[in-house]
Design an enzyme around this catalytic site. Sequence first.
Site, PDB file in Angstrom:
ATOM      1  N   LYS A 205       3.117 -13.444  11.188  1.00  0.00           N
ATOM      2  CA  LYS A 205       3.023 -13.752   9.758  1.00  0.00           C
ATOM      3  C   LYS A 205       4.076 -13.000   8.946  1.00  0.00           C
ATOM      4  O   LYS A 205       4.797 -13.592   8.131  1.00  0.00           O
ATOM      5  CB  LYS A 205       1.626 -13.385   9.250  1.00  0.00           C
ATOM      6  CG  LYS A 205       1.482 -13.361   7.725  1.00  0.00           C
ATOM      7  CD  LYS A 205       0.104 -12.886   7.314  1.00  0.00           C
ATOM      8  CE  LYS A 205      -0.046 -12.811   5.797  1.00  0.00           C
ATOM      9  NZ  LYS A 205       0.410 -11.538   5.248  1.00  0.00           N
TER      10      LYS A 205
ATOM     11  N   ASP B  96      -3.416  -8.963  -0.956  1.00  0.00           N
ATOM     12  CA  ASP B  96      -4.643  -8.206  -0.741  1.00  0.00           C
ATOM     13  C   ASP B  96      -4.858  -7.175  -1.837  1.00  0.00           C
ATOM     14  O   ASP B  96      -3.912  -6.555  -2.327  1.00  0.00           O
ATOM     15  CB  ASP B  96      -4.578  -7.467   0.603  1.00  0.00           C
ATOM     16  CG  ASP B  96      -4.687  -8.411   1.776  1.00  0.00           C
ATOM     17  OD1 ASP B  96      -5.325  -9.451   1.604  1.00  0.00           O
ATOM     18  OD2 ASP B  96      -4.136  -8.101   2.840  1.00  0.00           O
TER      19      ASP B  96
ATOM     20  N   MET C 140      -1.461   5.109   4.004  1.00  0.00           N
ATOM     21  CA  MET C 140      -0.493   4.275   3.306  1.00  0.00           C
ATOM     22  C   MET C 140      -1.085   3.410   2.204  1.00  0.00           C
ATOM     23  O   MET C 140      -0.355   2.936   1.331  1.00  0.00           O
ATOM     24  CB  MET C 140       0.262   3.407   4.322  1.00  0.00           C
ATOM     25  CG  MET C 140       1.057   4.250   5.316  1.00  0.00           C
ATOM     26  SD  MET C 140       1.820   3.315   6.655  1.00  0.00           S
ATOM     27  CE  MET C 140       3.056   2.359   5.776  1.00  0.00           C
TER      28      MET C 140
END
Length: 445
Positions: free
Chosen positions: A22, A125, A352
């Site tokens: 992806k 997201d 992160m």
Amino acid sequence: MASFRIEGGHLLSGEIRPQGAKNEALQVICATLLTSEAVTIHNIPNIRDVNNLIQLLKDIGVKVKSTPSQRDGRGFTFQADTLNMAFLQSDEFVEKCAQLRGSVMMIGPLLARMGKAVIAKPGGDKIGRRRLDTHFLGFQKLGAKFRQLENRNVYEIFAKSQKPKANGLKGTYMLLDEASVTGTANIIMAATMAEGTTTIYNAACEPYVQQLCHMLCQMGAKISGIGSNLITIEGVKELKGAEHKLLPDMIEVGSFIGMAAMCGDGIRIKDCSLKDLGIIPDAFRRLGVKVEADGDDLFIPRQKHYVVDSFIDGTIMTLADAPWPGLTPDLLSVLIVVATQARGSVLFHQKMFESRLFFVDRLIDMGAQIILCDPHRAVVVGHDRQRLLHGSRMSSPDIRAGIALLIAAMSANGTSLISNIEQIDRGYENIENRLNALGAKIERI
């Protein structure tokens, strides 16, 4: 809004093949904007984020032709010989970009080719702040200027040139403030047609960035240092067409390893490109999962028990994400689910992103023993399969947490219902049918 109904407790067996990557797809598809010639890309996954980006390119005038191959999977030929720059100013374009984070990678190619770009604040997201500073600082170093139209959440980026057929970008040295994958990719694409030489230090060096660079070199770009954190790009005046095949998706490979550990009765993951997986297999091995390499396949036998390693000094195992070649943050959610049935305890440190661990509340509701220390750290105390998770109703907060919850539901006692599965569809192609072929009981409702 669609949902998955999952009947847990079924053992899975057989073979499964990962889809095309992806994250690589989003980069190389945007790179087709760099040339007026045809670029063919194979093994493109049939997922929402990728399909939305292809549609976005069609909207700005890119000609897209399907070129399927039985050997190389779904393919398309892209030709950006006529671009509708006026569409970039439209509200429709802004709305579509707001739903797709990958749209940000159109900036670099448009700057290189047209000397200007318009981009809306990208979506994606909801896993904490994902700033674009690295992208913009890199473009500024190349000579671009930008302004934000706050009333529309739109950024206008442009570079002025005194030379005909030049984009106004000039090569330079830059030290990136973070090794951002999308930032590195975007800056590399812009620099391919800048005047002079660009040197990028602290560049991301993920396999997908390497793949992008290899494709750009096929197109006529001059890039050295591929695979390192020091990339040098010698600008060229134009790029040509090329043909490229995507790697298998390493995140999907890792998801399948986790699935096989939790509820597998012997699963073979075909054609994984093992050399590009980095430490992903070893991360699962640290949880005690048996992962066997066989050529370019991975075989995960049934795991009746798996015991978490400890460090040499006997201290608790810690798994933390890091830029490549460290452990990808996209797999921490799957590793957390796997740890719930291990023998032993693990500390997970998500460095992160700041909100990615909040999904563990759903696992706790299913009976997992997890202590959420803060937004970045969680301790998982494994059940050693003495106490299985139980079915639950839940919602998928993002792509990676969604697949982790699906794995948890497949291993659980009873029936689970996962809503907002559009998030899972953004990153996993036809996932329920592929898993049902292995013996899962998943119904889309």
